[in-house]
Scaffold this motif. Structure first.
Motif, short mmCIF file in Angstrom:
data_model
loop_
_atom_site.label_atom_id
_atom_site.label_comp_id
_atom_site.label_asym_id
_atom_site.label_seq_id
_atom_site.Cartn_x
_atom_site.Cartn_y
_atom_site.Cartn_z
N ILE A 12 1.14 0.17 7.02
CA ILE A 12 1.15 1.48 6.36
C ILE A 12 1.19 1.32 4.84
O ILE A 12 0.39 1.94 4.11
CB ILE A 12 2.36 2.31 6.83
N PHE A 13 2.09 0.48 4.36
CA PHE A 13 2.22 0.29 2.91
C PHE A 13 0.96 -0.34 2.33
O PHE A 13 0.52 0.02 1.23
CB PHE A 13 3.43 -0.59 2.61
N GLY A 14 0.36 -1.26 3.07
CA GLY A 14 -0.87 -1.89 2.60
C GLY A 14 -2.00 -0.89 2.46
O GLY A 14 -2.76 -0.94 1.48
N ILE A 15 -2.13 0.01 3.42
CA ILE A 15 -3.15 1.06 3.33
C ILE A 15 -2.95 1.90 2.08
O ILE A 15 -3.90 2.23 1.35
CB ILE A 15 -3.14 1.93 4.60
N LEU A 16 -1.69 2.25 1.80
CA LEU A 16 -1.39 3.04 0.60
C LEU A 16 -1.67 2.25 -0.68
O LEU A 16 -2.09 2.82 -1.69
CB LEU A 16 0.06 3.50 0.63
N CYS A 17 -1.46 0.93 -0.64
CA CYS A 17 -1.80 0.10 -1.79
C CYS A 17 -3.31 0.09 -2.03
O CYS A 17 -3.77 0.19 -3.18
CB CYS A 17 -1.32 -1.34 -1.58
N PHE A 18 -4.08 -0.03 -0.96
CA PHE A 18 -5.54 0.02 -1.10
C PHE A 18 -5.97 1.38 -1.66
O PHE A 18 -6.88 1.46 -2.49
CB PHE A 18 -6.21 -0.25 0.25
N ALA A 19 -5.33 2.45 -1.20
CA ALA A 19 -5.66 3.78 -1.71
C ALA A 19 -5.31 3.90 -3.19
O ALA A 19 -6.09 4.47 -3.98
CB ALA A 19 -4.90 4.84 -0.91
N THR A 20 -4.17 3.35 -3.58
CA THR A 20 -3.76 3.37 -4.99
C THR A 20 -4.79 2.67 -5.87
O THR A 20 -5.20 3.18 -6.92
CB THR A 20 -2.39 2.71 -5.16
N ALA A 21 -5.20 1.48 -5.45
CA ALA A 21 -6.17 0.72 -6.22
C ALA A 21 -7.51 1.44 -6.30
O ALA A 21 -8.16 1.47 -7.36
CB ALA A 21 -6.34 -0.67 -5.62
N THR A 22 -7.94 2.00 -5.19
CA THR A 22 -9.22 2.71 -5.16
C THR A 22 -9.21 3.92 -6.09
O THR A 22 -10.17 4.15 -6.85
CB THR A 22 -9.55 3.16 -3.71
#
Length: 202
Positions: free
Chosen positions: A180-190
């Motif tokens: 879950i946190f990794g998905i949010l990190c990818f969203a943040t970077a995008t």
């Protein structure tokens, strides 16, 4: 999202303590390295299967991470100090997930690798944005006085520390929480890359 709000609460006491440490001869770089050492000690405790015990050096390391800037402001800020601080932070942020993987590679390996990949992507977007901001002369102190331009995002330092604390309290849920946190990190970077495109496209 929470960093700018957290800074308003923690900066006044940190600045006061930092001034006291500076008066006693502590240097900002020394405090940075103490914080890194505490963070790596926390990672070692996690790898050995002592996540609750790891909370003590983990939280102490983040206090030191705030104090190094306070000591620098009380003495003299340097470009190298800011560079050392960000390098130590990135090592700490990578060491904690790695420790959970080392503790249980079968259960945590895939989720840990995904989380570290998301940190890598998010960190690169953050540093790249800071380079562009410097090139264009942009400044911000929303996250406090920093050597680099700190762009905001869904996940910032405060959210990551809370995440690490939750992992230490509930290590059995490392895998699902990391996905879950990794998905949010990818969203943040995008989203940060999208923002950069909107601002810096010539």
């Amino acid at each position: 999202m929470l960093d700018r709000h957290a800074r308003k609460l923690i900066d006044p006491p940190l600045n006061q303590i930092g001034s006291g440490l500076a008066a006693r001869g502590f240097t900002a770089n020394g405090v940075t390295l103490i914080g890194l050492g505490l963070g790596l000690l926390a990672a070692a405790f996690i790898a050995l299967g002592w996540p609750l015990l790891a909370l003590v050096p983990l939280l102490a390391s983040r206090i030191a991470d705030g104090l190094d800037g306070a000591v620098a402001r009380a003495t003299r800020k340097t470009d190298f100090g800011g560079y050392l601080d960000i390098a130590a932070d990135f090592l700490f942020y990578g060491a904690i997930p790695l420790a959970f993987v080392l503790n249980d590679p079968v259960t945590n390996g895939a989720a840990g690798a995904f989380l570290l990949a998301s940190f890598y992507f998010n960190g690169t977007s953050f540093l790249g944005y800071a380079i562009l901001a410097e090139k264009h002369g942009l400044k911000t102190d929303a996250q406090g006085q920093k050597s680099l331009y700190y762009s905001n995002g869904i996940l910032e330092g405060t959210e990551t520390i809370v995440f690490f604390v939750i992992l230490c309290l509930f290590p059995a849920y490392f895998a699902v929480l990391s996905w879950i946190f990794g998905i949010l990190c990818f969203a943040t970077a995008t989203l940060r890359i999208y923002a950069a495109k909107q601002i810096y496209t010539e």
